[in-house]
Design a protein around this motif. Sequence first.
Motif: not given
Length: 664
Positions: A48-52
């Motif tokens: 989720x964090x990497x999806x931005x």
Amino acid sequence: MRVDVFLLTVLSIVALTLVSQHVTAAAPSPDAMPNPTPEQIDAANAAVLEAGQGGMVFPADSRVANVKAFGAKGDGVHDDTAAFQAALQNPPKNRLIYVPNGTYLIGDTLRWGERQTRQILQGQSRDGAIIKLKDGCPGYDDPTQPKAMVWTGQAPAQRFRNGIFNLTFDTGKDNPGAIGVQFIANNSGSVKDVLIRSGDSTGRGVIGLDLGYTNEQGPCLIKRVTVEGFDTGVFAKHAVDGVVAEHITLRGQRVVGWLNGGQCVSLRGLKSTNAVPAYHNREQASLTAMIDSELIGTGDAANVPAIINNRGLFARNVKTTGYKIAVENTDGTKQNAQGPDIKEFVSHEVLTLGKGSSTTSLNLPIQETPEIAWGDPSKWVSITTYEPVPVEITRPDGKVSQAQDWSPALQQAIDSGARTVYVPHRTRGTITLLSDVIVRGNVERIIGLESEFRGIYGPLDTGHKLTIITRNDKPLVIERCDAMYTGIQFRHEGKGQLVLRHLSMNEYNSVTKTQGSGDLFIEDFAFGGGLFIEGGNVWARQYNPEGEALKIKTDNVGGNLWVLGLKTEGDTQLVNTRNGGRTEIVGGFIYANKANDPDKVMFRVDATSSLSFTVGEWVLRKQPFNLVKEIRGDEERILKHGEAYGRGQGSMIPLFVGRPAPKP
């Protein structure tokens, strides 16, 4: 019970029928699958964090229980019921269940686990994280046998800290028997930043937000919630406990916007756009305080009142358009408010003590609770970045034991320069705090992620005193932790604003706002100690001091205290206002559930100070409160039980004012 001719209209009969027949289904059986490992949860949160995509995103090691780690797809195609139920069913204490953006299709009721307590269902963003009921879903076709999308528990009042944040619930098409959310929380708990909508083209569905399906509801905070469609937008019921609501939007209801069937409701910022009555205050125990609201009538609204009141009502700064009249009042004075706008309206005669008293509320200035930007989770600092300190402790009972003190680690995290300090959920066991902490520097948020804190605690005058001292010069939020077994005392010394939000603590906690410190905001806060105000401003929403540790729960010394929704228990005095202080209580529930002091008094106000309040009392052991002790010059005046309006064995006070009338 009074039966007015108006109540026998088809409108009210239909509403009565629909909201009194609640049936919830058996829990769906989750697929046979093991709980995800901590590493799998971390991987889901990292994705989720990497999806931005933004929104409320947590650090990868936060250990919030991401539903995708339980197998949810969120693609609007696959049935995610079992994955959600696996996350909800018998989780560890204080679980935060996280829902990343996506559309999650379900085919049955999502039910809280066996504990029915301390669970948070948290979306990434309100408009991006959608839980949707299948169109034409079996079991949701009969409005006389309604069924909920979400069910969070039932009485007794042990449903502490339940919450639903940042989500959309869509009941889909062709589900006329659907209820959006059945929610209960006690002492602290919240539905916040949530949209509940009927997906049917004609708005069919029974209730959007159902707060009345079980007894012993609240206190809880409902904030920034929108309900679209349904026969009834919001439903409340039962005399115990109470609901606090702020910034509620109701649109397109078919019978009534909000139906109150018995609760003490504290309501600010209701915006209703409807062809039906916006609010119906029904039943003998119902008491509503409504302020700063806008009720817009469309179409057939020209033939009905904006507000139907059959019991106790205080309304202020309520604007109406398109309705026949603003308030139809069948109790108390039986005087209607023609409108269109309501400057101030009270259903019953205003209570005062003696001649020369004002009969209007204080109408103190109100400020919104500050909202601090969420920030980049990759830059947050965890308390577990640092190590606890081994200590030997002597408990109040004299026993000596070994412990790990996390207070130095918390202090190091605060002093690291980070803006947000967090506690990963239940990482390395319970967090024990045993020594004082000073909040200073760059930190703007300390967030517990529903973690549990422990410590030594005992009576405020003899036990361990862990003090969190705030010396912030900019806004600071301390939120979302359970410290029921930690004797934390907050001491606000900073010049910046302080927000204490979504916290639950025991009766050996206290909060002191020192002279010259910045404004204090309290929101969804349950604790048992005292609030001590040494001047300045305090705004409180869902304020629940209920312990018996001190003789006075709130001591307002020269400050301005505004409360939307007060709830207390026990025998001790609720608020003492002195030395020029001003206290305004906009709605509240007083639970007289102890019988140790037959002369107990709810409120005291001295000759230099002023007070106004709207509250309802419920008596458990046949010993109600006296209501007010007012000091004017050398005279002591007391408003005794029996001199107010009745609510069961207790009192109902639509408005009391304790201040001299202004000079002409």
